[in-house]
Design an enzyme around this catalytic site. Structure first.
Site, PDB file in Angstrom:
ATOM      1  N   SER A 107       0.810  -1.210   0.000  1.00  0.00           N
ATOM      2  CA  SER A 107       0.000   0.000   0.000  1.00  0.00           C
ATOM      3  C   SER A 107       0.849   1.268   0.000  1.00  0.00           C
ATOM      4  CB  SER A 107      -0.947  -0.040   1.201  1.00  0.00           C
ATOM      5  OG  SER A 107      -1.878   1.001   1.164  1.00  0.00           O
ATOM      6  N   ASP A 143      -2.751   6.391  -3.400  1.00  0.00           N
ATOM      7  CA  ASP A 143      -1.567   5.786  -2.795  1.00  0.00           C
ATOM      8  C   ASP A 143      -1.061   4.663  -3.690  1.00  0.00           C
ATOM      9  OD1 ASP A 143      -3.605   3.962  -2.269  1.00  0.00           O
ATOM     10  OD2 ASP A 143      -2.789   3.372  -0.326  1.00  0.00           O
ATOM     11  N   ASP A 202      -1.272   1.444  -3.947  1.00  0.00           N
ATOM     12  CA  ASP A 202      -2.147   0.412  -4.511  1.00  0.00           C
ATOM     13  C   ASP A 202      -3.517   0.961  -4.871  1.00  0.00           C
ATOM     14  OD1 ASP A 202      -3.093   0.685  -1.906  1.00  0.00           O
ATOM     15  OD2 ASP A 202      -3.564  -1.440  -1.686  1.00  0.00           O
ATOM     16  N   ASP A 255      -6.068   2.269  -3.267  1.00  0.00           N
ATOM     17  CA  ASP A 255      -7.322   2.048  -2.545  1.00  0.00           C
ATOM     18  C   ASP A 255      -7.667   3.217  -1.631  1.00  0.00           C
ATOM     19  OD1 ASP A 255      -5.452   1.654  -0.549  1.00  0.00           O
ATOM     20  OD2 ASP A 255      -6.280  -0.258   0.149  1.00  0.00           O
TER      21      ASP A 255
END
Length: 450
Positions: free
Chosen positions: A107, A246, A248, A250
């Site tokens: 992440s 960010d 990833d 999400d």
């Protein structure tokens, strides 16, 4: 029963150190595969199927190969999607009728960290019971299916295109983004080749930022955890607003034409107001970190507000339990269950933009009746295993701060679920008092293990 390997969002750590090593990740794939095989009634010759996606970290190549080997050894077929956002894996797992989805990502962490997280067939986080089952298989010796029962692997070439169309489908058909200039920071992460196309195809003039990943620059001075980079890009390009994802994709942050940053609470409020105007707001789920001003604003709309533990999995659990479609965190994890099964930075940004298009407002105008209490968050790095909750000095500092704030604020201490940090948060009506008390508690924590 406590989980041994899984944290609040899968298994995460520094690459090359347990548990993020090739041998462990291969065993993790095998254990997850065993759980899938055990939980599915199969006809002779059938294999469960999983989708594997990843972000742009250089370690993703190594970990992808390890996972693929583990799943194949357990008799599970693998579909490799390459670099795609975490919520894209959730969507494609459902769309392709697979038994699970796996994301290789840490992440918002630096490139030298990585992690493995799973989605169920329905595109949601795995239930605790399934994670415990996987952990039980991890503690057993790794085996291998008979040669005739080994899994196969193949790549899906149109994963990005499928997800782009899905994102666009969540934006109202009668609206577009023509005439809007958007600075878009993709954090050199999983959305670098996807998010710009989504907003461009809806009509926006896109100024891309953080779209040159090299395996080592993900989240490095860019992305939702560095909103100042987005503000600078907006001001430099003269954009109407900015969107920052960010690593990833999400989570999302946004800023207006003046470079003012809007966090998850503010963006949730914009979406909530739009749903309220449509008679569709059934409540909002926030977290222990959600600002009191945000809670009060939601209640002024006549909607219920609930606080979950910090972590999008806990927000989602409470949303499901309360029958609520909207929830999220001030960190930018926003879940719109009427649009997707999980938090999605691109889709959340689209819902904010749809609201602004429908009302003709700017972000500042949409949030002008939202007044936040001053809030100070200090992350204190602490030794692993340090029992901060039983420390008398820390408890005393907290109690003294709460007594001084009385009914005008609150104190929250909580450990990070992914890093060896204690998060010290103080909130109240007096900004100077909030800063002083937060610093005092943080100093007490640091001295406690010095």
């Amino acid at each position: 029963m406590a989980r041994k390997y899984f944290g609040t969002d899968g298994v995460r750590g520094r690459v090359g150190e347990a548990p993020i090593t090739p041998d462990f990740v291969m065993r993790l794939g095998y254990a997850a595969g065993k759980a899938l095989v055990a939980g599915k009634t199969l006809r002779p010759g059938d294999h469960p199927g999983v989708l594997i996606g990843k972000d742009t970290r250089i370690s993703g190549y190594m970990l992808e190969a390890a996972l693929e080997a583990g799943f194949a050894a357990a008799g599970v077929d693998v579909i490799l999607a390459g670099p795609i956002p975490t919520p894209a894996v959730a969507y494609l797992t459902r769309a392709l009728r697979l038994q699970a989805g796996v994301v290789i990502s840490a992440s918002h962490n630096p490139y030298y960290d990585n992690g493995i997280k799973f989605f169920s067939a329905g595109g949601t986080k795995l239930p605790d019971a399934v994670e415990l089952q996987i952990e039980a298989y991890l503690d057993e010796p790794m085996g291998c299916a008979d040669s005739a029962d080994l899994g196969r692997a193949k790549r899906i070439d149109d994963a990005a295109g499928r997800y782009i169309e899905f994102c666009k489908s969540t934006f109202p058909n009668d609206l577009d983004l023509r005439g809007l200039k958007i600075a878009l920071d993709c954090a050199n992460g999983a959305a670098y080749n996807i998010a710009p196309k989504v907003f461009h195809e809806l009509g926006a003039d896109v100024v891309p930022v953080g779209v040159e990943p090299n395996g080592r620059n993900i989240n490095d001075g860019v992305g939702a955890t560095v909103p100042s980079n987005l503000s600078a890009a907006v001001l430099k390009s003269g954009a109407d607003l900015g969107i920052s994802l960010d690593g990833d994709a999400d989570r999302v942050m946004m800023c207006d034409a003046n470079g003012e940053v809007y966090d998850g609470d503010k963006l949730l409020y914009v979406i909530a107001k739009a749903l309220h105007a449509q008679g569709k707001l059934d409540g909002v789920v926030g977290t222990l970190m959600s600002n009191l001003g945000f809670e009060h604003a939601i209640r002024r709309l006549g909607a219920a507000f609930h606080r979950a533990k910090v972590g999008d999995r806990y927000v989602l659990e409470m949303m499901s339990a309360q029958g609520i479609n909207l929830g999220g965190e001030n960190s930018g994890h926003i879940i719109c269950l009427d649009r997707h099964t999980t938090g999605d930075g691109i889709i959340s940004a689209l819902q904010v933009l749809a609201s602004l298009r429908q009302t003709g407002q700017t972000l500042a105008q949409a949030c002008e009746d939202l007044v936040f209490y001053p809030q100070r968050l200090i992350n204190v790095r602490m030794p692993a295993g340090f029992d901060w909750a039983s420390n008398v000095a820390i408890r005393t500092a907290r109690e003294q701060a709460e007594a001084e704030l009385a009914d005008s604020g609150r104190v929250l201490l909580r450990p990070s679920g992914t890093e060896p940090l204690l998060r010290v948060m103080v909130e109240g009506s007096d900004g100077e008092k909030v800063e002083r008390l937060a610093r005092s508690i943080a100093d007490t924590v640091e001295k406690a293990f010095a």
